[in-house]
Scaffold this active site. Structure first.
Site, PDB file in Angstrom:
ATOM      1  N   ALA A  64      -6.025  -2.986  10.510  1.00  0.00           N
ATOM      2  CA  ALA A  64      -6.943  -3.651  11.428  1.00  0.00           C
ATOM      3  C   ALA A  64      -8.342  -3.534  10.818  1.00  0.00           C
ATOM      4  O   ALA A  64      -8.597  -2.648   9.994  1.00  0.00           O
ATOM      5  CB  ALA A  64      -6.882  -2.979  12.785  1.00  0.00           C
ATOM      6  N   GLY A 109      -2.547  -1.432  10.648  1.00  0.00           N
ATOM      7  CA  GLY A 109      -2.081  -2.682  11.249  1.00  0.00           C
ATOM      8  C   GLY A 109      -1.247  -3.536  10.296  1.00  0.00           C
ATOM      9  O   GLY A 109      -0.427  -4.338  10.745  1.00  0.00           O
ATOM     10  N   GLU A 112       2.108  -2.108  10.437  1.00  0.00           N
ATOM     11  CA  GLU A 112       2.647  -2.456  11.764  1.00  0.00           C
ATOM     12  C   GLU A 112       3.109  -3.912  11.803  1.00  0.00           C
ATOM     13  O   GLU A 112       4.109  -4.243  12.443  1.00  0.00           O
ATOM     14  CB  GLU A 112       1.565  -2.190  12.822  1.00  0.00           C
ATOM     15  CG  GLU A 112       1.262  -0.702  12.932  1.00  0.00           C
ATOM     16  CD  GLU A 112       0.087  -0.387  13.840  1.00  0.00           C
ATOM     17  OE1 GLU A 112      -1.045  -0.757  13.472  1.00  0.00           O
ATOM     18  OE2 GLU A 112       0.291   0.213  14.902  1.00  0.00           O
ATOM     19  N   GLU A 132      -4.356   5.879  10.292  1.00  0.00           N
ATOM     20  CA  GLU A 132      -5.330   5.815  11.388  1.00  0.00           C
ATOM     21  C   GLU A 132      -5.961   7.154  11.736  1.00  0.00           C
ATOM     22  O   GLU A 132      -7.136   7.222  12.091  1.00  0.00           O
ATOM     23  CB  GLU A 132      -4.670   5.223  12.649  1.00  0.00           C
ATOM     24  CG  GLU A 132      -4.481   3.712  12.607  1.00  0.00           C
ATOM     25  CD  GLU A 132      -3.189   3.271  11.950  1.00  0.00           C
ATOM     26  OE1 GLU A 132      -2.523   4.118  11.301  1.00  0.00           O
ATOM     27  OE2 GLU A 132      -2.835   2.096  12.068  1.00  0.00           O
TER      28      GLU A 132
HETATM   29  N1  CAA Z   1     -10.916  -3.154   7.460  1.00  0.00           N
HETATM   30  C1  CAA Z   1     -12.028  -3.757   7.017  1.00  0.00           C
HETATM   31  N2  CAA Z   1     -12.328  -3.874   5.702  1.00  0.00           N
HETATM   32  C2  CAA Z   1     -11.471  -3.356   4.831  1.00  0.00           C
HETATM   33  C3  CAA Z   1     -10.279  -2.703   5.227  1.00  0.00           C
HETATM   34  C4  CAA Z   1     -10.014  -2.610   6.609  1.00  0.00           C
HETATM   35  N3  CAA Z   1      -8.880  -2.073   7.109  1.00  0.00           N
HETATM   36  N4  CAA Z   1      -9.635  -2.269   4.117  1.00  0.00           N
HETATM   37  C5  CAA Z   1     -10.387  -2.645   3.072  1.00  0.00           C
HETATM   38  N5  CAA Z   1     -11.493  -3.298   3.493  1.00  0.00           N
HETATM   39  C6  CAA Z   1     -12.569  -3.860   2.674  1.00  0.00           C
HETATM   40  C7  CAA Z   1     -13.454  -2.758   2.106  1.00  0.00           C
HETATM   41  O1  CAA Z   1     -14.390  -2.333   3.059  1.00  0.00           O
HETATM   42  C8  CAA Z   1     -14.064  -3.464   0.912  1.00  0.00           C
HETATM   43  O2  CAA Z   1     -15.086  -4.303   1.364  1.00  0.00           O
HETATM   44  P1  CAA Z   1     -16.476  -4.402   0.516  1.00  0.00           P
HETATM   45  O3  CAA Z   1     -16.054  -4.979  -0.810  1.00  0.00           O
HETATM   46  O4  CAA Z   1     -17.292  -5.344   1.351  1.00  0.00           O
HETATM   47  O5  CAA Z   1     -17.008  -3.029   0.408  1.00  0.00           O
HETATM   48  C9  CAA Z   1     -12.915  -4.368   0.422  1.00  0.00           C
HETATM   49  O6  CAA Z   1     -12.022  -4.509   1.536  1.00  0.00           O
HETATM   50  C10 CAA Z   1     -12.153  -3.785  -0.729  1.00  0.00           C
HETATM   51  O7  CAA Z   1     -11.712  -2.482  -0.341  1.00  0.00           O
HETATM   52  P2  CAA Z   1     -11.999  -1.166  -1.219  1.00  0.00           P
HETATM   53  O8  CAA Z   1     -13.227  -1.333  -2.028  1.00  0.00           O
HETATM   54  O9  CAA Z   1     -11.907   0.002  -0.302  1.00  0.00           O
HETATM   55  O10 CAA Z   1     -10.715  -1.241  -2.197  1.00  0.00           O
HETATM   56  P3  CAA Z   1     -10.015   0.007  -2.923  1.00  0.00           P
HETATM   57  O11 CAA Z   1      -9.058  -0.611  -3.877  1.00  0.00           O
HETATM   58  O12 CAA Z   1     -10.995   0.983  -3.408  1.00  0.00           O
HETATM   59  O13 CAA Z   1      -9.174   0.724  -1.749  1.00  0.00           O
HETATM   60  C11 CAA Z   1      -7.702   0.795   0.147  1.00  0.00           C
HETATM   61  C12 CAA Z   1      -8.121   0.044  -1.132  1.00  0.00           C
HETATM   62  C13 CAA Z   1      -7.083   2.147  -0.203  1.00  0.00           C
HETATM   63  C14 CAA Z   1      -6.673  -0.076   0.877  1.00  0.00           C
HETATM   64  C15 CAA Z   1      -8.948   1.028   1.037  1.00  0.00           C
HETATM   65  O14 CAA Z   1      -9.626  -0.214   1.176  1.00  0.00           O
HETATM   66  C16 CAA Z   1      -8.643   1.523   2.406  1.00  0.00           C
HETATM   67  O15 CAA Z   1      -8.362   2.711   2.562  1.00  0.00           O
HETATM   68  N6  CAA Z   1      -8.711   0.661   3.426  1.00  0.00           N
HETATM   69  C17 CAA Z   1      -8.525   1.045   4.797  1.00  0.00           C
HETATM   70  C18 CAA Z   1      -7.089   1.354   5.129  1.00  0.00           C
HETATM   71  C19 CAA Z   1      -6.955   1.825   6.551  1.00  0.00           C
HETATM   72  O16 CAA Z   1      -7.455   2.847   6.941  1.00  0.00           O
HETATM   73  N7  CAA Z   1      -6.238   1.039   7.381  1.00  0.00           N
HETATM   74  C20 CAA Z   1      -6.019   1.356   8.764  1.00  0.00           C
HETATM   75  C21 CAA Z   1      -7.044   0.668   9.595  1.00  0.00           C
HETATM   76  S1  CAA Z   1      -7.028   1.208  11.289  1.00  0.00           S
HETATM   77  C22 CAA Z   1      -5.799   0.313  12.024  1.00  0.00           C
HETATM   78  O17 CAA Z   1      -5.098  -0.438  11.397  1.00  0.00           O
HETATM   79  C23 CAA Z   1      -5.678   0.532  13.497  1.00  0.00           C
HETATM   80  C24 CAA Z   1      -4.490  -0.051  14.124  1.00  0.00           C
HETATM   81  O18 CAA Z   1      -3.366   0.395  13.992  1.00  0.00           O
HETATM   82  C25 CAA Z   1      -4.640  -1.165  15.043  1.00  0.00           C
END
Ligand code: CAA
Length: 258
Positions: A64, A109, A112, A132
């Site tokens: 998400a 998400g 999911e 999360e």
């Molecule tokens: N939401 C918003 N933006 C996201 C995102 C997310 N879930 N995941 C990645 N992005 C964005 C980053 O912020 C980044 O944007 P900028 O270039 O503007 O800075 C871009 O995508 C590229 O990401 P990274 O630079 O972080 O890429 P990376 O290769 O270094 O890392 C990754 C990749 C490990 C997937 C890392 O991006 C990450 O950990 N992302 C988040 C994963 C996460 O925590 N997901 C769970 C979200 S909470 C949820 O989903 C709740 C629910 O159940 C409803």
């Protein structure tokens, strides 16, 4: 219909829905979820298998949208989760199979979303997980429930408590993905599975999905009653008559879905 964050393409009876916001690793913001919901509702009787995948090189869906969630209130979080749950429930109740082609990160998400599909295949470079708790929250689009039902409560707790990412190979070992494919063969493999499904009676596939899906939430006696109803309802369909006649005449069946 024009969408901003998703692409829907149809080739014969196979539709492919790509979540296509690669700049944010296909993260699910409200707009993307709303587009998904309306795209799923437009799929007509011509679609008999749906493949879901992620746009760009890196991600299926990285979760998400954290930027959008970062400042919302509890009431807004409830609405956001309800929207996510509606998308997952819509996917699950489509009357035909859905296949997740997990081509990269499937986190939060994104994991999911894959869990709400009937079949999950992953590329060698996929990473799956529910991180999360590392953000101070829990999965909100059905992950706590669907993951536990798929891989067992204890493995689900391990994955959710540690918040780690697992490789596609490890996910296969846990029963979270069916097969691991080289990245350039993933979609081809999903289409070949879809083609095999398409050879069978559409009404039967639809009943099988319904009975497995709804039966899983019931006790064995009630679930078996669902099976008996599903079995019986197919008798009298053109597909049942054609399927059995074709067998007896030693020829492939020509199903019409009627
Ligand atoms: N939401 C918003 N933006 C996201 C995102 C997310 N879930 N995941 C990645 N992005 C964005 C980053 O912020 C980044 O944007 P900028 O270039 O503007 O800075 C871009 O995508 C590229 O990401 P990274 O630079 O972080 O890429 P990376 O290769 O270094 O890392 C990754 C990749 C490990 C997937 C890392 O991006 C990450 O950990 N992302 C988040 C994963 C996460 O925590 N997901 C769970 C979200 S909470 C949820 O989903 C709740 C629910 O159940 C409803």
């Amino acid at each position: 219909m024009a969408y901003e964050n998703i692409r829907l393409e149809t080739q014969g009876a196979i539709s492919t829905l790509t979540i296509d916001r690669p700049k944010a690793l296909n993260a699910l913001n409200s707009k993307t979820l709303q587009e998904l919901e309306s795209a799923l509702q437009t799929l007509g009787p011509d679609t008999r298998v749906l493949i879901l995948t992620g746009g760009g090189e890196k991600a299926f869906v990285a979760g998400a949208d954290i930027a959008e969630m970062s400042s919302i209130s509890a009431a807004q979080a409830r609405e956001f989760a309800a929207l996510g749950h509606r998308v997952m429930a819509t996917l699950e109740s489509l009357p035909f199979p859905t296949i997740a082609a997990v081509n990269g990160f499937a986190l939060g998400g994104g994991c999911e979303l894959a869990l709400a599909c009937d079949l999950i295949y992953a590329s060698e470079k996929a990473k799956l997980g529910l991180p999360e708790v590392s953000l101070g929250v829990i999965p909100g689009f059905g992950g706590t429930q669907r993951l536990a039902r798929l891989v067992g409560k204890m493995r689900a707790k391990e994955l959710i408590f540690t918040g780690g990412h697992v490789s596609a190979a490890q996910a296969k070992e846990y029963g979270l993905v069916l097969e691991v494919l080289p990245a350039d063969k993933l979609l081809e493999h999903c289409r070949s599975v879809a083609e095999k499904i398409l050879k069978n009676g559409p009404l039967a596939i639809s009943q099988a999905k319904r009975v497995i899906e709804f039966g899983a939430d019931q006790d064995l006696r009630a679930a078996n009653e669902l099976e008996r109803q599903g079995f019986a309802v197919l008798f009298g369909s053109g597909d049942q008559r054609e399927g059995m006649k074709a067998f007896l005449e030693k020829r492939p069946a020509a199903f019409t879905g009627k």
